[in-house]
Scaffold this motif. Structure first.
Motif, mmCIF file in Angstrom:
data_model
loop_
_atom_site.group_PDB
_atom_site.id
_atom_site.type_symbol
_atom_site.label_atom_id
_atom_site.label_comp_id
_atom_site.label_asym_id
_atom_site.label_seq_id
_atom_site.Cartn_x
_atom_site.Cartn_y
_atom_site.Cartn_z
ATOM 1 N N THR A 1 26.848 12.855 17.697
ATOM 2 C CA THR A 1 26.169 13.131 17.537
ATOM 3 C C THR A 1 25.680 13.270 16.866
ATOM 4 O O THR A 1 26.054 12.124 15.994
ATOM 5 C CB THR A 1 25.877 14.444 17.454
ATOM 6 N N GLY A 2 24.239 12.945 17.192
ATOM 7 C CA GLY A 2 22.987 12.792 16.165
ATOM 8 C C GLY A 2 22.338 13.106 14.754
ATOM 9 O O GLY A 2 22.225 13.768 14.000
ATOM 10 N N ALA A 3 23.241 15.388 15.389
ATOM 11 C CA ALA A 3 22.841 16.020 14.659
ATOM 12 C C ALA A 3 23.790 17.227 14.557
ATOM 13 O O ALA A 3 23.987 16.673 15.611
ATOM 14 C CB ALA A 3 21.048 16.052 14.102
ATOM 15 N N THR A 4 23.777 17.966 13.311
ATOM 16 C CA THR A 4 24.394 19.355 13.337
ATOM 17 C C THR A 4 23.810 20.219 12.942
ATOM 18 O O THR A 4 23.284 20.279 11.645
ATOM 19 C CB THR A 4 26.487 18.566 12.755
ATOM 20 N N ILE A 5 24.250 21.305 13.815
ATOM 21 C CA ILE A 5 23.329 22.488 13.212
ATOM 22 C C ILE A 5 24.294 23.727 12.965
ATOM 23 O O ILE A 5 25.621 23.850 13.648
ATOM 24 C CB ILE A 5 22.654 23.327 14.199
ATOM 25 N N VAL A 6 24.235 24.056 11.365
ATOM 26 C CA VAL A 6 25.348 25.124 11.458
ATOM 27 C C VAL A 6 24.384 26.838 11.707
ATOM 28 O O VAL A 6 24.177 27.087 10.669
ATOM 29 C CB VAL A 6 25.842 24.875 9.477
ATOM 30 N N ALA A 7 25.895 27.469 12.101
ATOM 31 C CA ALA A 7 25.534 28.479 12.302
ATOM 32 C C ALA A 7 26.171 29.575 12.655
ATOM 33 O O ALA A 7 26.538 30.188 13.333
ATOM 34 C CB ALA A 7 24.027 28.888 13.870
ATOM 35 N N THR A 8 26.821 30.287 10.981
ATOM 36 C CA THR A 8 28.304 30.540 11.462
ATOM 37 C C THR A 8 28.258 32.307 10.503
ATOM 38 O O THR A 8 28.833 32.168 10.699
ATOM 39 C CB THR A 8 29.198 30.109 10.205
ATOM 40 N N GLY A 9 26.813 32.060 10.620
ATOM 41 C CA GLY A 9 27.075 34.076 10.279
ATOM 42 C C GLY A 9 26.973 34.019 9.544
ATOM 43 O O GLY A 9 26.974 33.350 8.299
ATOM 44 N N ILE B 1 23.300 34.073 17.542
ATOM 45 C CA ILE B 1 22.576 34.315 18.329
ATOM 46 C C ILE B 1 22.210 33.375 18.295
ATOM 47 O O ILE B 1 21.082 32.515 18.748
ATOM 48 C CB ILE B 1 21.690 35.478 18.376
ATOM 49 N N ALA B 2 22.048 32.590 16.800
ATOM 50 C CA ALA B 2 21.380 31.487 15.641
ATOM 51 C C ALA B 2 21.481 30.140 17.410
ATOM 52 O O ALA B 2 21.121 29.378 17.545
ATOM 53 C CB ALA B 2 21.501 31.230 14.360
ATOM 54 N N GLY B 3 22.578 30.138 16.585
ATOM 55 C CA GLY B 3 23.415 28.914 17.672
ATOM 56 C C GLY B 3 23.104 29.036 19.212
ATOM 57 O O GLY B 3 22.654 28.018 19.447
ATOM 58 N N ILE B 4 23.386 30.155 19.656
ATOM 59 C CA ILE B 4 22.858 30.193 20.531
ATOM 60 C C ILE B 4 21.318 30.303 21.890
ATOM 61 O O ILE B 4 21.282 28.763 22.191
ATOM 62 C CB ILE B 4 22.760 31.607 21.770
ATOM 63 N N GLU B 5 20.331 29.876 20.509
ATOM 64 C CA GLU B 5 18.909 29.679 21.056
ATOM 65 C C GLU B 5 18.571 28.536 20.755
ATOM 66 O O GLU B 5 17.997 27.708 21.303
ATOM 67 C CB GLU B 5 18.677 30.914 19.660
ATOM 68 N N ILE C 1 16.422 33.550 15.259
ATOM 69 C CA ILE C 1 16.369 32.589 16.103
ATOM 70 C C ILE C 1 15.030 31.675 15.591
ATOM 71 O O ILE C 1 14.636 30.600 16.066
ATOM 72 C CB ILE C 1 15.354 33.664 17.434
ATOM 73 N N LEU C 2 13.653 32.121 14.975
ATOM 74 C CA LEU C 2 12.723 31.284 14.531
ATOM 75 C C LEU C 2 13.452 30.037 13.398
ATOM 76 O O LEU C 2 13.217 29.086 13.815
ATOM 77 C CB LEU C 2 12.234 32.080 13.409
ATOM 78 N N MET C 3 14.512 30.586 12.997
ATOM 79 C CA MET C 3 15.254 28.809 11.931
ATOM 80 C C MET C 3 16.128 28.004 13.309
ATOM 81 O O MET C 3 16.183 26.723 13.520
ATOM 82 C CB MET C 3 16.723 29.449 11.156
ATOM 83 N N ALA C 4 16.705 29.225 14.082
ATOM 84 C CA ALA C 4 17.273 27.409 15.264
ATOM 85 C C ALA C 4 15.697 27.051 16.109
ATOM 86 O O ALA C 4 16.141 25.746 15.815
ATOM 87 C CB ALA C 4 17.934 28.485 16.242
ATOM 88 N N ARG D 1 34.260 29.565 17.112
ATOM 89 C CA ARG D 1 35.581 29.713 16.202
ATOM 90 C C ARG D 1 36.347 31.351 16.799
ATOM 91 O O ARG D 1 37.715 30.833 17.247
ATOM 92 C CB ARG D 1 35.614 29.781 14.992
ATOM 93 N N SER D 2 35.652 31.881 17.623
ATOM 94 C CA SER D 2 36.111 32.944 18.084
ATOM 95 C C SER D 2 36.335 32.879 19.690
ATOM 96 O O SER D 2 35.960 31.890 20.021
ATOM 97 C CB SER D 2 35.625 34.344 18.103
ATOM 98 N N ALA D 3 36.961 33.834 20.732
ATOM 99 C CA ALA D 3 36.820 33.275 21.743
ATOM 100 C C ALA D 3 35.699 34.190 22.439
ATOM 101 O O ALA D 3 35.531 34.363 23.744
ATOM 102 C CB ALA D 3 38.577 34.861 22.049
ATOM 103 N N VAL D 4 34.470 34.351 21.692
ATOM 104 C CA VAL D 4 33.480 35.212 22.542
ATOM 105 C C VAL D 4 32.291 35.031 21.704
ATOM 106 O O VAL D 4 32.337 34.492 20.816
ATOM 107 C CB VAL D 4 33.588 36.700 22.647
ATOM 108 N N LEU D 5 31.423 34.881 22.608
ATOM 109 C CA LEU D 5 30.502 34.215 22.456
ATOM 110 C C LEU D 5 29.217 35.796 21.635
ATOM 111 O O LEU D 5 29.413 36.714 22.453
ATOM 112 C CB LEU D 5 28.944 33.662 23.343
ATOM 113 N N GLY D 6 28.009 35.406 21.005
ATOM 114 C CA GLY D 6 26.747 36.178 20.572
ATOM 115 C C GLY D 6 26.862 36.530 19.174
ATOM 116 O O GLY D 6 26.210 37.398 19.017
#
Ligand SMILES: Cc1cc2nc3c(=O)[nH]c(=O)nc-3n(C[C@H](O)[C@H](O)[C@H](O)COP(=O)(O)OP(=O)(O)OC[C@H]3O[C@@H](n4cnc5c(N)ncnc54)[C@H](O)[C@@H]3O)c2cc1C
Ligand SMILES: Cc1cc2nc3c(=O)[nH]c(=O)nc-3n(C[C@H](O)[C@H](O)[C@H](O)COP(=O)(O)OP(=O)(O)OC[C@H]3O[C@@H](n4cnc5c(N)ncnc54)[C@H](O)[C@@H]3O)c2cc1C
Ligand code: SF4
Ligand code: SF4
Ligand code: SF4
Ligand code: SF4
Ligand code: SF4
Ligand code: FES
Lengths: 142, 429, 561
Positions: C249-257, C155-159, C462-465, C176-181
């Motif tokens: 890209t210009g930036a990268t966000i790590v949201a690997t949970g 959810i963090a990466g999605i937002e 999500i706030l962090m996103a 990295r997996s086959a599904v989102l969320g």
């Protein structure tokens, strides 16, 4: 040399973010500070290397104070840890150079510690006065 | 300049300041409205901050300085918003900017006007632990470093006697008694509310004896007592005496039951206080009266354990209702029910009440003015249809920091940056 | 060319004027420095920082054609930027100016006027000497790429992706997996918000529908080089490592949970796979998949025990969300049937958000038996515990739920090496500053959000996103350039021995090694100018611009005269 007339020269390398700010606070609180002490501003205590310190001693500094942010507070993450390591290393070498290790001091003074800054500087200045002149002063290193 | 791209930020605490700096980078004109004469909010009252125990001034002063020097940020101190009209992209704001009586362009912050002032009054910013003059800055190191005049107490203004002493002392002709309150009208596209929170008034709870004995402190009073730029220059001595306490009790969760929420930071700052005490008075005994230890997240538990295990005695007690603080001239005695349901007492020299954070007194006025909702406790509420949002119930108005509920600096900053993202969304479409 | 150095002493009203002899200072400084090659222009002014003072300086620079300028006044922390701006209005490069602090460090701390005057002369002499060794520095502008890579489709990466994507800013999200969320898709309720799992599904749809977002499933990052505004990245397919995609890209966000720790590693928790013991996430999954909470025999449980804080002592941190979700789970049982007996064992209640107390009140009202304990152990489905008053009890349950600690996702360590972002002592990604920059990292342009930074709930993730989005949107504006710091370090090629000491000490990864030349090179776009590398270099081959040895020596020499 006439002991009573000895007026030492002391150089302080202060980091911009904490100790220089503390020196400012001491100033704006009108705290009396030894005129023997000369402030040189650097961005971080980690900028201070052996080259700079030894040159300063060879040119006649009777004491050097390095001061920066408290451990963990360095504006550049871990600069002050490196400063501490370099300081410890030089302390070990000073004996061999026939220079009393007490002439070099490292202190952490944060921006709100104006009073402490004055205490640290004044105490260090007094200590150097008691130690007497720098024994290895040469005059033409530059 | 496209006024619809301007932004108003209300409250110059860490949340408001962080939001301003980010927004100003984009070239937007940002108005920062602060009701006190200085910026910085609550964090500048703390000598050190948890969890790194780093110097708060070092952390915040560069931010304050950047704010004051930034060409795109207009800081209005001693100011409050009076009117918010319009909608997202197009708000008209009226600000009441109170007279400072000292020109911020002429004053150089030399302090020479303080000594001659004959009036001495209690300094609220210092939690009334010391006095200030009628012309004053709240504490040394204040930013902007420009004094203001308390007109209620100044002789010139209240007419008690003729006085012109400060004007005479000022070499810069910076003091101007004719300065007038001003109404400032601005147009902005979005608003961020970052007004922080108040601290629970512990005198509402007589069981803790606050105000009845000089040894009983609130947590914020204790922060100032410890501060090296504070009333005692950081010496831990009991109010109106030279006495250093030999034993101190910290009472957690004061006001939690009344407010019906846990403030989430008082366990942490109480541990910090224990550390302060041990640091300055290593032989003083410290007792923590607690019911829960709330130390969420990756670093907080370790912080508390390191301090509490070594330095303090943790006393679990059964009921907040049955904890009473009794006092006579010399002693403070805490009466409590142990985990084994036994009544016990402990006598100490000093008590610190870890008080809850609660909504600011003017939140309801702001909510009416801005037409946004408050929650049942009186904090600003965010749009509940979205998860993890900082948008208020009105589009174009955002909430950040303790104005939304009690929290630490970390989460206040996260919300401020999230509010910036929200502002960018509504202004840069 | 003859140097023309302007030396201006500010009276600061009486603050400096009364405490030092300004005329003597100027006289001395002029006399000491005037020579064939140097002309000193000395003057005093009532208040240099005032509007009139600034105009005065500007005129002086222009009319006297100054090549250098020294301003002796208050602290550079107060007014350095004021005088830099004065220089910028003229032809004088601001790095050929130097501010000397004779107020806080002189006038205000030395009561004896003669001594204070001499001190001021010493400092100004240092400034005059130093400024002659200063060199022009020119601010460079760099083009930037506004696009963003998001690693992790929870959810963090999605937002983060949805918040950033727009006509002028494309986002690539890799999962990295086959599904989102991520883990959120298993949760029936998302307390304390009113939303349920439909919310997550809706956001997944918003993501995949967004034409400015490209999603790669079964994909990981293999390599990244660059800095804020300019990253070059190679992605690879998890199922077929040879299938690679290159992006910029210009930036990268790590949201690997996060991951959940194996609870059987803790000595107080003992059970077999056949026992009716479930982790919290298994319960959520069971409810999502089967719609009901049942024992493996298919019958609903009658007596359920829930244990909080498993492994908290060992991990040395509180996972922040388990008190909340364990009460949620207790209520799942109560909602299924009020007759189910639910006992919840906890040591502390961690309810840090203002809405959390509501859940506690509801849980009590629903008849959940909340038991405060000192110690607890599990054997099969038997829970033995000591109450706060010291009494020890043991109860048998037909179902037990444990709350395992939240731990870093298993990919974290590997990723930290690829990204060159340090981990903290717990193995989560280390933020730039825990309080003041919790979503930043030691590399500008790389951000960490959600549980990748540390345990937290959905709202906070999500706030962090959005926080990372706020930083990126204000730092990387499409079509605009950025101006990196100019007071940075540089390696002098001829002297570098290639020992790589400097690379080790730089906290920002600003130095890379040029394999062909065998030397270190500073990336000026990353360097922040601390000078640590300078001090680490055994061959003296690094210079920090504006803080070079020669420049600092000038101040030293004057101090020692
Ligand atoms: C005793 C104590 C100790 C603490 N110690 C720590 C710690 O060590 N570490 C940590 O992380 N957190 C600590 N905290 C929490 C921390 O203080 C807050 O997280 C932080 O101050 C929140 O910042 P803010 O910007 O939201 O609000 P504030 O800092 O409260 O700032 C709000 C600003 O808005 C202004 N304002 C209010 N109303 C108006 C209005 N109507 N118009 C204009 N301006 C207005 C106020 O004057 C103030 O300047 C502590 C809190 C307390 C009470
Ligand atoms: C039992 C349980 C109940 C909960 N209940 C609630 C609740 O009621 N309310 C609430 O707010 N929170 C709840 N939470 C917490 C919530 O699950 C998390 O806050 C949320 O899932 C965090 O989202 P995230 O995006 O940070 O991480 P995750 O959900 O872990 O997502 C991370 C994603 O990144 C992917 N990934 C990992 N490594 C890589 C890599 N190297 N490359 C590419 N992709 C990668 C993963 O496959 C995953 O899809 C609960 C948690 C648990 C365990
Ligand atoms: S008002 Fe005048 S005397 Fe007072 S601080 Fe400002 S400049 Fe100094
Ligand atoms: S005029 Fe007012 S502020 Fe000024 S010195 Fe007199 S009492 Fe103080
Ligand atoms: S943080 Fe600690 S002291 Fe504060 S209300 Fe919560 S449990 Fe009580
Ligand atoms: S430390 Fe000096 S010699 Fe060693 S690699 Fe770096 S620049 Fe070269
Ligand atoms: S000056 Fe500091 S940030 Fe720059 S390369 Fe050297 S060590 Fe790294
Ligand atoms: S910035 Fe102060 S020691 Fe590094």
């Amino acid at each position: 040399m006439d002991e009573t007339k000895f007026t030492p020269k002391i150089v302080g390398f202060l980091c911009n973010w904490c100790t220089y700010a503390a020196a400012d606070l001491a100033g704006s609180s009108k705290t009396e500070i030894s005129p023997l002490f000369s402030v040189i501003r650097v961005m971080c205590s980690s900028r201070i290397d052996h080259n700079l310190l030894l040159t300063t001693f060879f040119n006649g500094a009777d004491g050097i104070l390095i001061a920066g942010c408290h451990p963990g507070d360095c504006h550049y993450d871990k600069g002050n840890y490196y400063a501490r390591r370099r300081y410890a290393l030089l302390k070990n070498v000073m004996d061999t150079l026939k220079l009393e290790p007490e002439r070099l001091e490292l202190s952490w003074v944060s921006a709100s510690e104006g009073k402490r800054y004055a205490d640290v500087v004044n105490e260090f200045s007094k200590k150097i006065e008691q130690l007497g002149p720098n024994p290895i002063k040469k005059s033409s290193v530059f | 300049m496209d006024q619809q791209k301007n932004v108003l930020v209300i409250g110059a605490g860490i949340a408001g300041m962080k939001a301003c700096l980010l927004l100003a980078k984009t070239g937007k004109q940002v108005y920062l409205v602060e009701k006190l004469p200085i910026i910085g909010g609550k964090t500048i009252k703390n000598e050190e901050s948890f969890p790194n125990l780093e110097c708060s001034t070092c952390m915040v002063a560069p931010v304050q300085q950047e704010i004051l020097q930034h060409p795109n940020i207009k800081t209005l101190t001693l100011s409050e918003v009076e009117k918010i009209e319009g909608d997202i992209g197009n708000f008209t704001i009226i600000i009441n900017k109170k007279a400072r009586y000292v020109s911020d362009t002429d004053c150089i912050g030399c302090d020479m006007c303080f000594d001659p002032c004959p009036v001495s009054i209690s300094n609220e910013w210092e939690e009334n632990l010391m006095n200030k003059k009628a012309i004053y800055v709240p504490c040394s190191g204040s930013l902007p470093n420009v004094p203001t005049i308390d007109t209620e107490h100044c002789y010139h203004f209240n007419g008690k006697q003729e006085c012109n002493a400060c004007v005479e002392a000022c070499m810069f002709e910076a003091i101007n008694f004719d300065d007038k309150d001003e109404k400032v009208e601005i147009q902005v596209g979005a608003v961020i509310i970052a007004t922080g929170s108040d601290i629970y008034d512990v005198s509402l709870l007589p069981q803790f004896g606050y105000g009845k004995h000089p040894g009983i402190y609130t947590s914020m009073e204790f922060e100032r007592l410890f501060a090296s730029n504070g009333p005692t220059s950081g010496e831990l001595t009991i109010r109106n005496s030279e006495k250093t306490p030999k034993s101190i009790a910290i009472i957690h969760c004061v006001g939690r039951k009344e407010q019906d929420y846990c403030s989430g930071i008082c366990c942490m700052y109480s541990a910090k206080h224990a550390h302060f005490i041990k640091h300055k008075l290593p032989d003083t005994k410290i007792y923590n009266f607690y019911r829960d230890i709330c130390v969420p997240g990756k670093t907080y538990q370790k912080f508390v354990e390191k301090i509490n295990d070594i330095e303090t005695q943790m006393i679990y007690h059964n009921s907040m209702d049955e904890l009473n603080i009794l006092h006579n001239e010399n002693e403070i005695t805490i009466e409590y029910i142990t985990g084994k349901s036994k009544k016990e007492t402990l006598t100490v020299d000093m008590v610190i009440l870890a008080s809850a954070l609660n909504p600011g007194k003017d939140f309801s006025d702001i909510s009416k003015m801005a037409k946004i909702d408050l929650d049942k406790n009186g904090f600003f509420i965010t749009n509940q249809e979205k998860v993890g949002s900082v948008e208020s119930t009105k589009p174009g108005i955002f909430i950040a920091g303790c104005a939304e509920g009690p929290k630490d600096v970390q989460t206040s900053v996260i919300q401020a940056e999230a509010a910036v993202s929200g502002v960018m969304s509504c202004l840069d479409s | 060319m003859k140097k023309k150095i302007g030396v201006y002493v500010c009276e600061c009203g009486p603050n400096i004027a009364d405490k030092v002899d300004i005329d003597k200072i100027i006289e001395t400084v002029v006399a000491a420095n005037n020579s064939e090659n140097v002309e000193i222009i000395g003057d005093r002014h009532k208040l240099l920082c005032s509007a009139a003072g600034k105009v005065f300086l500007e005129e002086e620079i222009k009319n006297k054609e100054l090549t250098h300028m020294v301003v002796a006044a208050c602290s550079p922390r107060d007014h350095n930027s004021t005088f830099i701006n004065v220089c910028k209005k003229t032809e004088l490069n601001p790095y050929l100016y130097k501010m000397v602090n004779i107020r806080e460090h002189c006038a205000w701390i030395i009561p004896d006027k003669d001594k204070a005057t001499n001190k001021a002369i010493e400092y100004i002499q240092g400034g005059v000497a130093r400024v002659q060794y200063q060199t022009e520095l020119i601010e460079k502008k760099l083009d930037t790429n506004p696009d963003v890579l998001v690693i992790g489709g929870g959810i963090a990466g999605i937002e983060a992706a949805i918040s950033l994507a727009g006509k002028k800013r494309k986002v690539t999200l890799i999962e990295r997996s086959a599904v989102l969320g991520g883990k959120s898709v298993f949760l029936k309720e998302l307390l304390p918000s009113q939303a349920g799992k439909e919310y997550i599904n809706k956001r997944i749809k918003d993501l995949t529908d967004n034409e400015n977002i490209q999603v790669f499933l079964n994909t990981e990052i293999e390599k990244i080089i660059g800095f804020l505004g300019n990253f070059e990245i190679i992605l690879s397919d998890v199922t077929n490592k040879d299938k690679k995609t290159e992006i910029k890209t210009g930036a990268t966000i790590v949201a690997t949970g996060f991951g959940l720790s194996d609870v059987t590693e803790f000595s107080n928790i003992n059970y077999d796979t056949k026992d009716e013991v479930y982790t919290s996430l298994e319960i959520e999954k069971m409810l999502s998949e089967k719609g009901k909470l049942k024992l493996s025999s298919g019958v609903p449980p009658k007596k359920v025990g829930l244990i909080h804080c498993v492994g908290r002592d060992e991990k040395k941190y509180c996972s922040q969300i388990c008190c909340n979700y364990m009460m949620k789970i207790a209520n799942y049982f109560k909602k299924q049937s009020a007759k189910i007996e639910v006992k919840e064992f906890y040591k502390d209640l961690c309810l840090p958000h203002k809405d959390d107390q509501k859940l506690f009140n509801l849980t009590k009202k629903n008849g959940v038996d909340l038991v405060r304990i000192k110690e607890v152990s599990l054997n099969g489905t038997k829970i033995k515990y000591s109450r706060i008053d010291g009494t020890i009890e043991e109860n048998e349950f037909d179902m037990v739920v444990v709350a395992p600690p939240i731990i870093p996702s298993d990919s974290t360590k590997n990723l930290s090496e690829i990204l060159d972002i340090p981990l903290d002592e717990f193995g989560f990604f280390q933020e730039a500053h825990l309080s003041t920059n919790p979503v930043g990292t030691s590399t500008d342009g790389i951000f960490i959000i959600g549980n990748a930074q540390g345990p937290r709930g959905i709202s906070n993730s999500i706030l962090m996103a959005h926080a990372a989005s706020g930083q990126i949107r204000t730092q990387l504006i499409p079509g605009e350039q950025i101006v990196p710091e100019v007071k940075v370090s540089e390696v002098l090629e001829a002297f570098c021995m290639g020992c790589k000491n400097c690379i080790d000490v730089c906290c920002y990864g600003a130095i890379y090694f040029d394999e062909i030349k065998g030397i270190s090179v500073v990336n000026e776009a990353i360097c922040r100018g601390c000078g640590n590398c300078v001090a680490s270099c055994p061959s003296g081959s690094i210079r920090l611009k504006h803080f070079t040895n020669e420049q600092i020596y000038q101040e030293v020499i004057e101090a020692l005269k």
